[in-house]
Design an enzyme around this catalytic site. Structure first.
Site, PDB file in Angstrom:
ATOM      1  N   ASP A 100       0.825  -1.206   0.000  1.00  0.00           N
ATOM      2  CA  ASP A 100       0.000   0.000   0.000  1.00  0.00           C
ATOM      3  C   ASP A 100       0.861   1.259   0.000  1.00  0.00           C
ATOM      4  OD1 ASP A 100      -2.757   1.197   0.477  1.00  0.00           O
ATOM      5  OD2 ASP A 100      -1.709   1.975   2.235  1.00  0.00           O
ATOM      6  N   GLU A 121       1.032  -0.523  -5.153  1.00  0.00           N
ATOM      7  CA  GLU A 121       0.011   0.502  -5.284  1.00  0.00           C
ATOM      8  C   GLU A 121       0.727   1.849  -5.363  1.00  0.00           C
ATOM      9  OE1 GLU A 121      -3.724   2.776  -3.192  1.00  0.00           O
ATOM     10  OE2 GLU A 121      -1.849   2.360  -2.169  1.00  0.00           O
TER      11      GLU A 121
END
Length: 536
Positions: free
Chosen positions: A204, A246
Site C-alpha cells: 500500500d 500501489e
C-alpha cells in the site's frame, strides 16, 4: 498444497479483491470472517479467479477500514484467529487459489504501541520510528492527498509536544523509513505472513516512504532503494511470491517501481495502471477513444518479468488524480452529479451504478479489462452487478455485504439484521432480492455466468496475460482496437464505445470471434452498439 509452481503465475492470474468484513459471516455475529470465507471458496473456484487479494485483516481501530494498523502480527478478532487464517490459506491452496494480502508499509494507526511509546517520551526507542517536527513547516512541496478531511500533512500531538507527519489521515502517522530499525521490523512483518504460506503482498502507498526537503516527497531514490532491499529479501527467502505496487502515478513514474531485474535492482513484480481506468469511463461517456489511445501510447515498456495490474473498480473511490481539472469536472458531472457520490478527488460508486446498470456497458468494460496488457482485478460483487449506498460515510458505500441469496441478510449472515456491520443493499434496482449469486447461478444468461465464461476464455489464451500489445488505428475514434500476440497466436480485440453502430476496416483476412464462434470473413466489419469482439 495444490498450486501451479510456474514462477510467472501472476502473468496469467485473475485477481479477486475481497473485503473480508463484507464477504461471508461464519460465526453469526454480523461481520464477515475467515470461517465464512473458507466456506465460500468453492464459489471463487467456480467463478474461475486464481488469486484472492485480501484487504487488511490486522487488529485496527478501523477508522480507515483496517489501513490503520495497530498490530501487524495478529488477525483482527472480528475476523477470527490465526488458526482460522491458516486454515483458510490451506483450503484456498487446495483449490489452486493463491492468496495475497495488503502490506501497509507507509504508516500505522496512532493506536499502535510503537506510536504510543514514541509520543510518550523523546527518549523512547520508538520516537524515531516516526517523523517529527517542532514547527510542522517542513516538506511544504508535498501535496495533501485527502483534501476533504486534512488541512495539512502535519498534526500537532500535545502529548509528544511536536508535530508528526502523515500523508493520509491524521490518525495514521507515517513510519520513518530512514531509521534502520523500522526497516528491520517491517521486513520481519513480511516474513511473518509469508511463513504462513501467503503468496505475496499488495504493498500500500509505496511512493511516500521517504521525505526530503525541496521535493514532493514522492518516488524518491531512497524509497526505491528500500523497495529493492525488500524485493531481494523476499526473493532470497520466498521464491515464487510476489509484490504488487500501489503507486497512483503516471505510467512513466510507475516504471521505476518495477526496477531493473536484469541489473539486480528488481522492485515489484506487478504495478497497478491507475491512469488508464478513468479514461475508460471518460471514453465511454464521450464515445471517443482518444484518451485511451493517448495513455496507452504514453505507457512505456516494462521488464519482461513484470506485469501491469488493471481494474475498473476497487475498494477506494474511482480516483481522478491522474486527469486534468477539466476532465475531472467532466467526470464528476457525468458520473457523480450528487455531492454524496464524490470523495476527495474521486467518485465513490460501484461499477454497475456508474454504468447505469446497462448490461452492454458492463460487459464492454469487462471485455476491455480482460484484454488490456496486464492481469485483471475483479472487485467482489461486481461479477453480479452489485450496487452501492452513497449515504454511508467515506468509501463504505462500496463495501456493503455480499449478496448471496434472496433470503434474510442476503445470505451473508445469520445474525439479526440490526447486528450486521452495515445493512445489505435493499433498493428496487440493486437490492439483494433482485441481485444475488444464487439467482444468477441458475440463469445461464446472467452477468455472473458471463463473467465465468470471460474468465475461462482468457485463461485458455495466454496471449492476454503474456503477449505483446499493439494499438490499431481503425480510423474510427469510437472504436478501441488492439492486437495481442503470443507464440504464434494473434487476437484482435475490438470495442465499440458508443450506442450507435460503427464501421471499422481490418486486414489480414477472415476471423473467428473467440467469444461467440462467429466468422467474420469481410475486411470491413459493422459493430453493433457497445459490441466487442475477440478476433482470432
Amino acid at each position: 498444497m495444490k498450486i501451479n509452481t510456474d514462477s510467472f503465475w501472476y502473468k496469467d492470474a485473475v485477481f479477486y479483491e475481497l473485503n473480508l468484513r463484507a464477504f461471508a459471516d461464519g460465526n453469526g455475529d454480523g461481520i464477515g470472517d475467515f470461517r465464512g470465507l473458507a466456506d465460500r471458496l468453492d464459489y471463487l473456484q467456480e467463478l474461475g479467479v486464481t488469486c484472492i487479494w485480501l484487504l487488511p485483516m490486522y487488529p485496527s481501530p478501523l477508522r480507515d477500514d483496517g489501513y490503520d494498523i495497530s498490530d501487524y502480527f495478529h488477525v483482527h478478532p472480528d475476523f477470527g484467529t490465526l488458526e482460522d487464517f491458516k486454515r483458510f490459506v490451506d483450503l484456498a491452496h487446495e483449490r489452486d487459489l493463491r492468496v495475497i494480502a495488503d502490506l501497509v508499509l507507509n504508516h500505522t494507526s496512532d493506536q499502535h504501541p510503537w506510536f504510543q511509546a514514541a509520543r510518550a517520551s523523546k527518549d523512547s526507542p520508538y520516537r524515531d520510528f516516526y517523523v517529527w517536527s517542532d514547527t510542522g513547516q517542513e516538506y511544504a512541496d508535498a501535496r495533501i492527498i485527502f483534501l476533504d478531511t486534512e488541512a495539512s500533512n502535519w498534526t500537532y500531538d500535545p502529548v509528544a509536544g511536536q508535530y508528526f507527519w502523515h500523508r493520509f489521515y491524521s490518525h495514521q502517522p507515517d513510519l520513518n523509513w530512514d531509521n534502520p530499525r523500522v526497516r528491520e521490523e517491517m521486513f520481519h512483518v513480511a516474513d511473518y505472513w509469508l511463513d504462513m504460506g501467503i503468496d505475496g503482498f499488495r504493498a500500500d502507498a509505496v511512493p511516500y516512504l521517504i521525505e526530503r526537503e525541496g521535493t514532493n516527497c514522492e518516488n524518491l531514490p531512497e524509497t526505491h532503494a528500500i523497495l529493492q532491499d525488500l524485493r531481494r529479501h523476499i526473493d532470497d527467502r520466498y521464491p515464487g511470491r510476489i509484490l504488487l505496487a500501489e503507486a497512483n502515478q503516471w505510467p512513466e513514474d510507475v516504471l521505476s517501481y518495477f526496477g531493473d531485474p536484469s541489473a539486480g535492482r528488481a522492485e515489484f513484480h506487478m504495478g497497478f495502471h491507475f491512469p488508464v481506468m478513468p479514461r475508460l469511463y471518460m471514453a465511454l461517456k464521450k464515445g471517443d477513444t482518444t484518451s485511451i489511445y493517448d495513455i496507452l501510447r504514453r505507457t512505456p515498456p516494462i521488464p519482461d518479468d513484470c506485469q501491469w495490474c488493471v481494474f475498473v473498480r476497487n475498494h477506494d473511490e474511482l480516483t481522478l488524480e491522474m486527469v486534468t481539472e477539466e476532465e475531472r469536472q467532466y467526470m464528476w458531472e457525468q458520473y457523480a452529479p450528487e455531492p454524496r457520490m464524490r470523495l476527495n478527488l474521486g467518485i465513490r460508486r460501484r461499477l454497475a451504478p456508474l454504468l447505469d446498470n446497462d448490461r452492454r456497458k458492463i460487459e464492454l468494460l469487462n471485455s476491455i479489462l480482460f484484454t488490456l496488457p496486464g492481469s485483471p482485478v475483479i472487485y467482489y460483487g461486481d461479477e453480479i452487478g452489485m450496487g452501492d449506498n452513497i449515504w454511508l460515510d467515506d468509501r463504505n458505500g462500496v463495501r456493503t455485504p455480499m449478496q448471496w441469496t434472496d433470503g434474510p441478510n442476503a445470505g451473508f449472515s445469520g445474525a439479526p439484521p440490526e447486528s450486521l456491520y452495515v445493512s445489505v443493499i435493499d433498493d428496487p434496482v440493486y437490492g439483494y432480492r433482485r441481485v444475488n449469486i444464487a439467482a444468477q447461478r441458475a440463469d445461464p444468461d446472467s452477468l455472473l455466468n458471463f463473467m465465468r465464461r470471460l474468465i475461462a476464455l482468457r485463461q485458455e489464451h495466454p496471449c492476454f496475460g503474456r503477449g505483446t500489445f499493439e494499438l490499431v488505428d481503425t480510423g474510427n475514434r469510437a472504436v478501441l482496437a488492439y492486437r495481442r500476440e503470443y507464440k504464434g497466436e494473434r487476437v484482435l480485440a475490438l470495442h465499440n464505445l458508443t450506442a450507435a453502430a460503427q464501421q471499422v476496416a481490418v486486414t489480414d483476412g477472415s476471423y473467428i470471434d473467440l467469444l461467440t464462434g462467429e466468422s467474420y470473413p469481410s475486411a470491413r466489419l459493422a459493430l453493433t452498439p457497445y459490441q466487442y469482439l475477440w478476433l482470432a
